[in-house]
Design an enzyme around this catalytic site. Structure first.
Site, PDB file in Angstrom:
ATOM      1  N   LYS A  67       0.780  -1.245  -0.010  1.00 14.05           N
ATOM      2  CA  LYS A  67       0.121  -0.134   0.195  1.00 14.05           C
ATOM      3  C   LYS A  67       0.932   1.265   0.038  1.00 14.05           C
ATOM      4  O   LYS A  67       1.908   1.244   0.337  1.00 14.05           O
ATOM      5  CB  LYS A  67      -0.961   0.076   1.081  1.00 14.05           C
ATOM      6  N   ASP A 100      -7.074   4.567  -4.899  1.00 19.03           N
ATOM      7  CA  ASP A 100      -7.482   4.524  -3.721  1.00 19.03           C
ATOM      8  C   ASP A 100      -8.348   5.884  -3.309  1.00 19.03           C
ATOM      9  O   ASP A 100      -8.373   6.661  -4.117  1.00 19.03           O
ATOM     10  CB  ASP A 100      -6.503   4.271  -2.754  1.00 19.03           C
TER      11      ASP A 100
END
Length: 444
Positions: free
Chosen positions: A126, A166
């Protein structure tokens, strides 16, 4: 003290300033107790839990850029490469003022198990920055994205680490980042997913997380003898996930009555008008006050309150820790029968436990919102083959993946005497595949 308790305590001690990461580790490891207990000698000797809670690497860097007034701004950039035992690191880039290392680590840790559940060969990672794209011009966003990529390019690649979008990172931001990566590296490869259709993106990617959420929710209900059609659904959020979850829920015969954003929420007893919602959020990028102003049946409320509305199914699709214990109590009191997480860890641990204890079917985000990363992996496949699949083909593959995820987690829960505990089932199913790969590859 048992092995699980030791690692939870060790994680909390080493990461005391990272509550979201500690929460994620605690939730996963608590549900893995039966697996760990059955293999404790092996797992201790190979330090399996110590290795799985410690990222392979944590990258922190400065991102300087120039705003439209000529002022230099400085943000922090992050990339956490957590585990690549089953494939290249895969996970989105979050752009939001709340981003810090702990949040990126929590998201990357969750991504390990989510990606494993898809059955596709992708590891967990991430990234992100505390940069806020809201209110910025296209030129400012391009300046930030190019500066961000000037450092991140060193650590990513089609077979190394494949970022995606995201919160705060959509097609515009992905385009700027991909363009800068291509310029620096001089190669054209599938290093990003969520790209535009004109340069390697996949049809159905925009819809994937929301659609996938409903495919899994529908399968969970069906396997418990319940029909989704005719049910009332409350959704939080009004971004990509929420919009397409509302669309698919409506297509499956349910009525969606709420959406929310960072300033308030809307209750529309006649059902959310999807065309109007898309116009407000995707085209105008406006607040939900504009939805309410153009929809006579809609009631706008400031602050929180989505979960006070009576519903059969609740789909939290906004952000982490948005569904609190009091919200869970309100949902149970109003007869809610199922909660499925469209966001990453949107339900606090005590709220999750309350829902499960009171018989609410609960699908955790690492399973329920895996449709986005699953379709990202399908985009990677298309890029590798230099092909582009039809919307129907991608959507069909997505539906199969989500249905299979539910049955795999259901089977894992039953295998360890936890039938109906889909949190434990998801964690166990994802964990077992990753650990098998870790053990096969030795200490590395």
């Amino acid at each position: 003290m048992g092995y699980v308790d030791e690692i939870i305590e060790l994680t909390a001690k080493k990461n005391a300033d990272q509550p979201e990461f500690i929460q994620a580790v605690t939730e996963v490891l608590e549900s893995l107790r039966p697996v760990v207990d059955a293999n404790e000698e092996l797992y201790r000797r190979e330090a399996v839990l110590e290795r799985i809670v410690e990222p392979d690497r944590q990258i922190l860097f400065r991102v300087p850029w120039v705003d439209d007034k000529g002022q230099v701004q400085v943000n922090r950039g992050y990339r956490v490469q957590f585990n690549n035992s089953i494939g290249p690191y895969k996970g989105g880039i979050r752009l939001h003022p709340s981003v810090n290392l702990g949040i990126i680590k929590f998201l990357g840790f969750e991504q390990i198990f989510k990606n494993s559940l898809t059955s596709l060969p992708i590891g967990g990672g991430k990234g992100g920055s505390d940069f806020d794209p809201k209110g910025k011009s296209d030129r400012e966003i391009m300046a930030f994205c190019q500066s961000f990529m000037n450092e991140l390019y060193k650590y990513i690649g089609a077979d190394t680490d494949v970022p995606a979008g995201d919160i705060g990172t959509g097609a515009r931001e992905i385009g700027y980042m991909f363009g800068q990566y291509k310029k620096i590296r001089g190669v054209y490869e599938g290093v990003f997913t969520g790209k535009g259709l004109s340069y390697g993106g996949s049809l159905a990617r925009k819809e994937a997380t929301g659609f996938g959420l409903l495919y899994l929710t529908n399968e969970m209900l069906k396997c418990n003898g319940i029909e989704l059609a005719g049910k009332t659904v409350c959704i939080s959020g009004s971004g990509n996930v929420a919009i397409y979850a509302a669309q698919k829920a409506t297509e499956l015969g349910a009525k969606v009555v709420t959406v929310s954003d960072s300033t308030g929420w809307v209750y529309d007893p006649e059902g959310i008008d999807l065309a109007l919602l898309k116009e407000v959020k995707e085209v105008k990028r406006a607040r939900l006050t504009e939805y309410a102003a153009n929809r006579p049946s809609a009631q706008y409320h400031e602050g929180r309150g989505v979960w006070t509305i009576k519903c059969d199914v609740a789909l939290p699709c906004a952000t982490q820790n948005e569904l609190l214990l009091d919200d869970a109590k309100a949902l149970v009191a109003n007869g809610c029968i199922a909660v499925a997480e469209g966001a990453n860890m949107p339900t606090t641990l005590d709220a999750t436990e309350y829902l499960k204890t009171n018989g609410v079917l609960f699908a955790p985000g690492k399973a329920a919102n895996a449709g986005g990363v699953a379709t990202s992996a399908l985009e990677m496949s298309q890029n590798s083959e230099r092909l582009s699949w039809s919307f129907e083909e991608v959507d069909s593959k997505l539906q199969t993946i989500m249905v299979n995820i539910f049955h795999n987690l259901d089977a894992a829960a039953k295998k360890y005497g936890k039938e109906g505990d889909y949190v434990a089932g998801a964690n166990i199913a994802g964990f077992e595949k990753v650990v098998d790969a870790m053990l096969a590859q030795g200490v590395c």
